[in-house]
Design a protein around this motif. Structure first.
Motif, PDB file in Angstrom:
ATOM      1  N   LYS A  26       0.780  -0.722  -0.333  1.00  0.00           N
ATOM      2  CA  LYS A  26      -0.004  -0.254  -0.114  1.00  0.00           C
ATOM      3  C   LYS A  26       0.869   1.375   0.657  1.00  0.00           C
ATOM      4  CE  LYS A  26      -4.074   2.441   2.260  1.00  0.00           C
ATOM      5  NZ  LYS A  26      -4.627   2.385   3.563  1.00  0.00           N
ATOM      6  N   ILE A  27       0.130   2.491  -0.643  1.00  0.00           N
ATOM      7  CA  ILE A  27       0.945   3.836  -0.958  1.00  0.00           C
ATOM      8  C   ILE A  27       0.144   4.476  -0.136  1.00  0.00           C
ATOM      9  CG2 ILE A  27       2.069   5.701  -2.337  1.00  0.00           C
ATOM     10  CD1 ILE A  27       3.305   3.244  -2.893  1.00  0.00           C
ATOM     11  N   TYR A  28       0.360   5.225   0.864  1.00  0.00           N
ATOM     12  CA  TYR A  28      -0.077   5.739   1.919  1.00  0.00           C
ATOM     13  C   TYR A  28       0.022   7.555   1.225  1.00  0.00           C
ATOM     14  CZ  TYR A  28       0.055   2.284   5.163  1.00  0.00           C
ATOM     15  OH  TYR A  28       0.051   1.068   5.756  1.00  0.00           O
ATOM     16  N   SER A  29      -1.178   8.087   1.926  1.00  0.00           N
ATOM     17  CA  SER A  29      -1.424   9.740   1.600  1.00  0.00           C
ATOM     18  C   SER A  29      -0.473  10.781   1.284  1.00  0.00           C
ATOM     19  CB  SER A  29      -2.772  10.286   1.550  1.00  0.00           C
ATOM     20  OG  SER A  29      -2.533   9.855   3.086  1.00  0.00           O
ATOM     21  N   PHE A  30       0.319  10.584   2.148  1.00  0.00           N
ATOM     22  CA  PHE A  30       1.811  11.192   2.537  1.00  0.00           C
ATOM     23  C   PHE A  30       2.920  10.823   1.576  1.00  0.00           C
ATOM     24  CE2 PHE A  30       2.364   8.004   5.117  1.00  0.00           C
ATOM     25  CZ  PHE A  30       3.889   7.828   5.381  1.00  0.00           C
ATOM     26  N   GLU A  31       3.199   9.240   1.317  1.00  0.00           N
ATOM     27  CA  GLU A  31       4.090   9.231  -0.029  1.00  0.00           C
ATOM     28  C   GLU A  31       4.393   9.697  -1.049  1.00  0.00           C
ATOM     29  OE1 GLU A  31       5.513   5.155   1.407  1.00  0.00           O
ATOM     30  OE2 GLU A  31       3.520   4.944   1.426  1.00  0.00           O
ATOM     31  N   LYS A  32       2.572  10.361  -1.629  1.00  0.00           N
ATOM     32  CA  LYS A  32       2.448  10.976  -2.598  1.00  0.00           C
ATOM     33  C   LYS A  32       2.616  12.578  -3.407  1.00  0.00           C
ATOM     34  CE  LYS A  32      -1.818   7.425  -3.324  1.00  0.00           C
ATOM     35  NZ  LYS A  32      -3.049   7.095  -3.558  1.00  0.00           N
ATOM     36  N   LEU A  33       3.157  12.598  -1.762  1.00  0.00           N
ATOM     37  CA  LEU A  33       3.182  14.503  -1.495  1.00  0.00           C
ATOM     38  C   LEU A  33       4.387  14.368  -1.785  1.00  0.00           C
ATOM     39  CD1 LEU A  33       0.568  14.743   1.857  1.00  0.00           C
ATOM     40  CD2 LEU A  33       0.528  15.853  -0.665  1.00  0.00           C
ATOM     41  N   GLU A  34       4.807  15.767  -2.547  1.00  0.00           N
ATOM     42  CA  GLU A  34       6.451  16.186  -3.675  1.00  0.00           C
ATOM     43  C   GLU A  34       6.321  16.804  -2.616  1.00  0.00           C
ATOM     44  OE1 GLU A  34       8.171  18.875  -6.689  1.00  0.00           O
ATOM     45  OE2 GLU A  34       5.658  18.739  -6.907  1.00  0.00           O
ATOM     46  N   VAL A  35       5.455  17.657  -1.401  1.00  0.00           N
ATOM     47  CA  VAL A  35       6.062  18.151  -0.384  1.00  0.00           C
ATOM     48  C   VAL A  35       6.916  17.034   0.459  1.00  0.00           C
ATOM     49  CG1 VAL A  35       4.463  18.612   0.824  1.00  0.00           C
ATOM     50  CG2 VAL A  35       6.932  19.854   0.985  1.00  0.00           C
ATOM     51  N   TRP A  36       6.258  16.117   0.717  1.00  0.00           N
ATOM     52  CA  TRP A  36       7.456  15.006   1.905  1.00  0.00           C
ATOM     53  C   TRP A  36       8.377  14.708   0.459  1.00  0.00           C
ATOM     54  CZ3 TRP A  36       8.004   9.477   1.083  1.00  0.00           C
ATOM     55  CH2 TRP A  36       8.199   8.790   2.416  1.00  0.00           C
ATOM     56  N   ARG A  37       7.774  14.128  -0.513  1.00  0.00           N
ATOM     57  CA  ARG A  37       9.688  13.619  -0.611  1.00  0.00           C
ATOM     58  C   ARG A  37      10.619  14.738  -0.646  1.00  0.00           C
ATOM     59  NH1 ARG A  37       5.137  11.940  -4.748  1.00  0.00           N
ATOM     60  NH2 ARG A  37       6.616  13.056  -6.218  1.00  0.00           N
ATOM     61  N   GLU A  38      10.997  15.580  -1.218  1.00  0.00           N
ATOM     62  CA  GLU A  38      11.583  17.134  -0.838  1.00  0.00           C
ATOM     63  C   GLU A  38      11.973  17.308   0.462  1.00  0.00           C
ATOM     64  OE1 GLU A  38      12.684  18.904  -3.673  1.00  0.00           O
ATOM     65  OE2 GLU A  38      11.594  17.851  -4.587  1.00  0.00           O
ATOM     66  N   SER A  39      11.476  16.748   1.461  1.00  0.00           N
ATOM     67  CA  SER A  39      11.389  16.583   2.688  1.00  0.00           C
ATOM     68  C   SER A  39      12.727  15.632   2.928  1.00  0.00           C
ATOM     69  CB  SER A  39      10.317  16.561   3.904  1.00  0.00           C
ATOM     70  OG  SER A  39       9.528  18.112   3.629  1.00  0.00           O
ATOM     71  N   ILE A  40      12.241  14.203   2.201  1.00  0.00           N
ATOM     72  CA  ILE A  40      13.762  13.351   2.951  1.00  0.00           C
ATOM     73  C   ILE A  40      14.316  13.891   1.682  1.00  0.00           C
ATOM     74  CG2 ILE A  40      13.830  10.719   1.766  1.00  0.00           C
ATOM     75  CD1 ILE A  40      11.249  11.712   4.022  1.00  0.00           C
ATOM     76  N   SER A  41      14.586  14.084   0.360  1.00  0.00           N
ATOM     77  CA  SER A  41      15.471  14.414   0.268  1.00  0.00           C
ATOM     78  C   SER A  41      16.650  15.773   1.113  1.00  0.00           C
ATOM     79  CB  SER A  41      15.151  15.300  -1.412  1.00  0.00           C
ATOM     80  OG  SER A  41      16.529  15.488  -2.383  1.00  0.00           O
ATOM     81  N   LEU A  42      15.457  16.481   1.758  1.00  0.00           N
ATOM     82  CA  LEU A  42      16.593  17.214   1.937  1.00  0.00           C
ATOM     83  C   LEU A  42      16.795  16.206   3.737  1.00  0.00           C
ATOM     84  CD1 LEU A  42      16.798  20.316   2.922  1.00  0.00           C
ATOM     85  CD2 LEU A  42      14.692  20.319   4.352  1.00  0.00           C
ATOM     86  N   THR A  43      16.160  15.679   4.050  1.00  0.00           N
ATOM     87  CA  THR A  43      16.576  14.907   5.247  1.00  0.00           C
ATOM     88  C   THR A  43      18.306  14.056   4.457  1.00  0.00           C
ATOM     89  OG1 THR A  43      14.667  15.368   6.343  1.00  0.00           O
ATOM     90  CG2 THR A  43      16.452  12.980   6.812  1.00  0.00           C
ATOM     91  N   LYS A  44      18.067  13.604   3.759  1.00  0.00           N
ATOM     92  CA  LYS A  44      19.880  12.799   3.303  1.00  0.00           C
ATOM     93  C   LYS A  44      20.551  14.141   3.058  1.00  0.00           C
ATOM     94  CE  LYS A  44      17.173  10.573  -0.472  1.00  0.00           C
ATOM     95  NZ  LYS A  44      17.174   9.540  -1.162  1.00  0.00           N
ATOM     96  N   ASN A  45      20.534  14.627   2.485  1.00  0.00           N
ATOM     97  CA  ASN A  45      21.293  16.330   2.398  1.00  0.00           C
ATOM     98  C   ASN A  45      21.819  16.283   3.725  1.00  0.00           C
ATOM     99  OD1 ASN A  45      19.321  17.901  -0.535  1.00  0.00           O
ATOM    100  ND2 ASN A  45      21.035  16.146  -0.294  1.00  0.00           N
ATOM    101  N   ILE A  46      21.278  16.123   4.824  1.00  0.00           N
ATOM    102  CA  ILE A  46      21.522  17.455   6.162  1.00  0.00           C
ATOM    103  C   ILE A  46      22.116  15.903   6.464  1.00  0.00           C
ATOM    104  CG2 ILE A  46      20.824  17.507   8.288  1.00  0.00           C
ATOM    105  CD1 ILE A  46      20.702  20.273   6.806  1.00  0.00           C
ATOM    106  N   TYR A  47      21.703  14.889   6.315  1.00  0.00           N
ATOM    107  CA  TYR A  47      22.756  13.614   7.330  1.00  0.00           C
ATOM    108  C   TYR A  47      23.944  13.849   6.803  1.00  0.00           C
ATOM    109  CZ  TYR A  47      19.420  11.335  10.363  1.00  0.00           C
ATOM    110  OH  TYR A  47      18.839  10.474  11.196  1.00  0.00           O
ATOM    111  N   SER A  48      23.929  13.852   4.656  1.00  0.00           N
ATOM    112  CA  SER A  48      25.353  14.057   4.298  1.00  0.00           C
ATOM    113  C   SER A  48      25.986  15.206   4.961  1.00  0.00           C
ATOM    114  CB  SER A  48      25.199  13.606   3.086  1.00  0.00           C
ATOM    115  OG  SER A  48      25.945  14.350   2.188  1.00  0.00           O
ATOM    116  N   LEU A  49      25.930  16.093   4.863  1.00  0.00           N
ATOM    117  CA  LEU A  49      26.682  17.773   5.881  1.00  0.00           C
ATOM    118  C   LEU A  49      26.948  17.243   6.921  1.00  0.00           C
ATOM    119  CD1 LEU A  49      24.514  20.314   3.793  1.00  0.00           C
ATOM    120  CD2 LEU A  49      26.819  19.948   3.570  1.00  0.00           C
ATOM    121  N   THR A  50      25.899  17.245   7.791  1.00  0.00           N
ATOM    122  CA  THR A  50      26.489  16.837   9.562  1.00  0.00           C
ATOM    123  C   THR A  50      27.752  15.779   9.464  1.00  0.00           C
ATOM    124  OG1 THR A  50      24.871  15.551   9.985  1.00  0.00           O
ATOM    125  CG2 THR A  50      24.763  17.827   9.811  1.00  0.00           C
ATOM    126  N   ASN A  51      27.608  15.045   8.555  1.00  0.00           N
ATOM    127  CA  ASN A  51      29.006  14.078   8.631  1.00  0.00           C
ATOM    128  C   ASN A  51      30.161  14.472   8.902  1.00  0.00           C
ATOM    129  OD1 ASN A  51      27.587  11.290   9.002  1.00  0.00           O
ATOM    130  ND2 ASN A  51      27.563  11.346   6.691  1.00  0.00           N
TER     131      ASN A  51
END
Length: 120
Positions: free
Chosen positions: A2-27
């Motif tokens: 099942k795909i939940y409604s939040f997974e369809k939100l572009e802003v949620w996907r952008e937020s996940i991408s930002l999170t990966k960027n932040i994890y990489s930067l803070t390393n």
């Protein structure tokens, strides 16, 4: 699966991408920031996507909008911590600008989503 409604939100996907960027930067942050800026930045960034996900499970549009507001607040927390990180020379100007632009895109999307929830 099942795909939940939040997974369809572009802003949620952008937020996940930002999170990966932040994890990489803070390393590359100094080890003495492990329980300071590293932890704060990571938690605040994760909070953007997490509150979007939680908000989609709410029944009323007003309640959904409240969680979008919480996501926006977390984005402001991330911005503040990015500014501090830049001032301390933990991140380069180039990285700061790239992440700030991504954060600006997310906040614009959050504002639009919140307005749509309140006007529905």
């Amino acid at each position: 699966m099942k795909i939940y409604s939040f997974e369809k939100l572009e802003v949620w996907r952008e937020s996940i991408s930002l999170t990966k960027n932040i994890y990489s930067l803070t390393n590359s942050f100094p080890i003495n920031e492990k329980f300071g800026l590293i932890s704060q930045l990571r938690r605040a960034t994760v909070s953007i996507a997490s509150n979007l996900a939680e908000g989609t499970a709410r029944k009323s549009n007003k309640d959904k909008a409240r969680f979008i507001t919480i996501s926006y607040s977390s984005a402001m927390e991330v911005l503040n911590q990015l500014i501090i990180s830049r001032e301390l020379n933990y991140i380069s100007e180039k990285d700061y600008i790239l992440v700030r632009k991504k954060l600006e895109k997310i906040t614009n999307m959050l504002n639009a989503l919140r307005k749509s929830q309140l006007n529905a």
